[in-house]
Motif scaffolding. Sequence first.
Motif, PDB file in Angstrom:
ATOM      1  N   GLY A 144       0.820  -1.201   0.000  1.00  0.00           N
ATOM      2  CA  GLY A 144       0.000   0.000   0.000  1.00  0.00           C
ATOM      3  C   GLY A 144       0.855   1.253   0.000  1.00  0.00           C
ATOM      4  O   GLY A 144       2.070   1.194   0.129  1.00  0.00           O
ATOM      5  N   PRO A 145       0.243   2.379  -0.173  1.00  0.00           N
ATOM      6  CA  PRO A 145       0.989   3.626  -0.188  1.00  0.00           C
ATOM      7  C   PRO A 145       1.572   3.916   1.189  1.00  0.00           C
ATOM      8  O   PRO A 145       0.968   3.611   2.199  1.00  0.00           O
ATOM      9  N   GLY A 146       2.748   4.493   1.194  1.00  0.00           N
ATOM     10  CA  GLY A 146       3.391   4.808   2.463  1.00  0.00           C
ATOM     11  C   GLY A 146       2.735   5.988   3.145  1.00  0.00           C
ATOM     12  O   GLY A 146       2.106   6.829   2.516  1.00  0.00           O
ATOM     13  N   GLY A 170      -5.361  -4.052  -7.104  1.00  0.00           N
ATOM     14  CA  GLY A 170      -5.331  -5.335  -6.402  1.00  0.00           C
ATOM     15  C   GLY A 170      -6.368  -5.411  -5.294  1.00  0.00           C
ATOM     16  O   GLY A 170      -7.054  -6.418  -5.125  1.00  0.00           O
ATOM     17  N   SER A 171      -6.518  -4.345  -4.539  1.00  0.00           N
ATOM     18  CA  SER A 171      -7.502  -4.317  -3.454  1.00  0.00           C
ATOM     19  C   SER A 171      -8.929  -4.390  -3.989  1.00  0.00           C
ATOM     20  O   SER A 171      -9.769  -5.111  -3.456  1.00  0.00           O
ATOM     21  N   CYS A 172      -9.200  -3.629  -5.032  1.00  0.00           N
ATOM     22  CA  CYS A 172     -10.541  -3.627  -5.619  1.00  0.00           C
ATOM     23  C   CYS A 172     -10.875  -4.991  -6.221  1.00  0.00           C
ATOM     24  O   CYS A 172     -11.999  -5.474  -6.090  1.00  0.00           O
ATOM     25  N   ALA A 173      -9.904  -5.600  -6.871  1.00  0.00           N
ATOM     26  CA  ALA A 173     -10.139  -6.907  -7.479  1.00  0.00           C
ATOM     27  C   ALA A 173     -10.429  -7.952  -6.409  1.00  0.00           C
ATOM     28  O   ALA A 173     -11.302  -8.809  -6.590  1.00  0.00           O
ATOM     29  N   SER A 174      -9.739  -7.880  -5.290  1.00  0.00           N
ATOM     30  CA  SER A 174     -10.002  -8.822  -4.189  1.00  0.00           C
ATOM     31  C   SER A 174     -11.427  -8.649  -3.667  1.00  0.00           C
ATOM     32  O   SER A 174     -12.118  -9.618  -3.387  1.00  0.00           O
TER      33      SER A 174
END
Length: 88
Positions: free
Chosen positions: A34-36, A52-56
């Motif tokens: 994720g973004p820092g 990746g998060s949305c696809a999950s």
Amino acid sequence: MAAAGAAAELGRLRQQLDALTARGGGPGADPGAGPGIDGATDGAAVLRYVVGSCASRYVDVAAEADRLGAKVMGLQGYVRAIQPATRQ
């Protein structure tokens, strides 16, 4: 079922994201990181993380849709079974 297809597609997406990261996505390019907090992550890494998060989450939604679809079909079968036969 929708969930199985979505899970397979998620696997392919993760492979593509990993390949992009391995090619030198820059610092903080780990799609799972994720973004820092300090905002030091490059734009491509943030995009990979979000996709990746949305696809999950989409896979989770597809699984729930499959579950509810099966429930509706079961209820429809029950209603048909208890209805008296009609003549035409």
